[in-house]
Design a protein around this motif. Structure first.
Motif, PDB file in Angstrom:
ATOM      1  N   GLY A 128      10.512  12.825  -0.184  1.00 45.92           N
ATOM      2  CA  GLY A 128      10.155  11.695   0.674  1.00 45.92           C
ATOM      3  C   GLY A 128      11.381  11.123   1.384  1.00 45.92           C
ATOM      4  O   GLY A 128      11.329  10.761   2.569  1.00 45.92           O
ATOM      5  N   PHE A 129      12.491  11.061   0.688  1.00 47.10           N
ATOM      6  CA  PHE A 129      13.732  10.554   1.261  1.00 47.10           C
ATOM      7  C   PHE A 129      14.240  11.477   2.370  1.00 47.10           C
ATOM      8  O   PHE A 129      14.682  11.017   3.430  1.00 47.10           O
ATOM      9  N   VAL A 130      14.153  12.771   2.170  1.00 47.22           N
ATOM     10  CA  VAL A 130      14.588  13.752   3.169  1.00 47.22           C
ATOM     11  C   VAL A 130      13.696  13.668   4.400  1.00 47.22           C
ATOM     12  O   VAL A 130      14.174  13.712   5.541  1.00 47.22           O
ATOM     13  N   VAL A 131      12.404  13.522   4.204  1.00 44.17           N
ATOM     14  CA  VAL A 131      11.484  13.407   5.333  1.00 44.17           C
ATOM     15  C   VAL A 131      11.771  12.123   6.113  1.00 44.17           C
ATOM     16  O   VAL A 131      11.730  12.100   7.344  1.00 44.17           O
ATOM     17  N   LEU A 132      12.057  11.075   5.388  1.00 47.22           N
ATOM     18  CA  LEU A 132      12.374   9.796   6.020  1.00 47.22           C
ATOM     19  C   LEU A 132      13.646   9.912   6.864  1.00 47.22           C
ATOM     20  O   LEU A 132      13.695   9.426   8.000  1.00 47.22           O
ATOM     21  N   LEU A 133      14.669  10.553   6.345  1.00 47.55           N
ATOM     22  CA  LEU A 133      15.898  10.741   7.106  1.00 47.55           C
ATOM     23  C   LEU A 133      15.691  11.665   8.298  1.00 47.55           C
ATOM     24  O   LEU A 133      16.270  11.461   9.365  1.00 47.55           O
ATOM     25  N   ALA A 134      14.868  12.652   8.163  1.00 50.38           N
ATOM     26  CA  ALA A 134      14.601  13.578   9.267  1.00 50.38           C
ATOM     27  C   ALA A 134      13.866  12.848  10.390  1.00 50.38           C
ATOM     28  O   ALA A 134      14.106  13.120  11.572  1.00 50.38           O
ATOM     29  N   GLY A 135      13.013  11.922  10.050  1.00 53.64           N
ATOM     30  CA  GLY A 135      12.305  11.147  11.068  1.00 53.64           C
ATOM     31  C   GLY A 135      13.263  10.267  11.854  1.00 53.64           C
ATOM     32  O   GLY A 135      13.114  10.090  13.064  1.00 53.64           O
ATOM     33  N   MET A 150      10.543  13.057  -9.569  1.00 50.98           N
ATOM     34  CA  MET A 150      11.861  12.962  -9.009  1.00 50.98           C
ATOM     35  C   MET A 150      11.969  13.805  -7.732  1.00 50.98           C
ATOM     36  O   MET A 150      12.564  13.357  -6.764  1.00 50.98           O
ATOM     37  N   LYS A 151      11.402  15.020  -7.782  1.00 49.01           N
ATOM     38  CA  LYS A 151      11.440  15.902  -6.623  1.00 49.01           C
ATOM     39  C   LYS A 151      10.645  15.307  -5.470  1.00 49.01           C
ATOM     40  O   LYS A 151      11.024  15.432  -4.312  1.00 49.01           O
ATOM     41  N   LEU A 152       9.554  14.645  -5.823  1.00 46.83           N
ATOM     42  CA  LEU A 152       8.720  14.026  -4.790  1.00 46.83           C
ATOM     43  C   LEU A 152       9.471  12.898  -4.096  1.00 46.83           C
ATOM     44  O   LEU A 152       9.382  12.734  -2.876  1.00 46.83           O
ATOM     45  N   LEU A 153      10.221  12.121  -4.859  1.00 45.90           N
ATOM     46  CA  LEU A 153      11.015  11.030  -4.307  1.00 45.90           C
ATOM     47  C   LEU A 153      12.113  11.586  -3.398  1.00 45.90           C
ATOM     48  O   LEU A 153      12.353  11.053  -2.306  1.00 45.90           O
TER      49      LEU A 153
END
Length: 85
Positions: A7-14, A1-4
């Motif tokens: 990944g979502f936070v990194v995607l939004l930061a990009g 869950m933490k990994l997901l």
């Protein structure tokens, strides 16, 4: 869950790091314009000038001339009305 979630936070930061792309788009839309044409002038009819006492030949010539006038006048009216449609 933490990994997901990571990944979502990194995607939004990009997505947040990119400049928004600004571009101009030309859109052609038909616009109705009022049709303004010159008024078709009514000719002076050839039979307006004949009298009861004129000869039959003169009357027939005037009628034939008026027929040609009417045909020309009708063609002008049709051309005028078709140019607006």
């Amino acid at each position: 869950m933490k990994l997901l979630l990571l990944g979502f936070v990194v995607l939004l930061a990009g997505c947040a790091g990119r400049e928004p792309e600004v571009r101009t788009v030309r859109v052609e839309v038909p616009v109705q314009m009022p049709c303004r044409l010159p008024v078709v002038a009514v000719p002076a009819w050839a039979t307006d000038s004949i009298k009861k006492t004129d000869s039959l030949e003169l009357k027939v010539r005037a009628l034939l001339a008026e027929r040609r006038q009417r045909i020309g006048y009708e063609r002008e009216l049709l051309a005028s009305s078709r140019s607006c449609s």
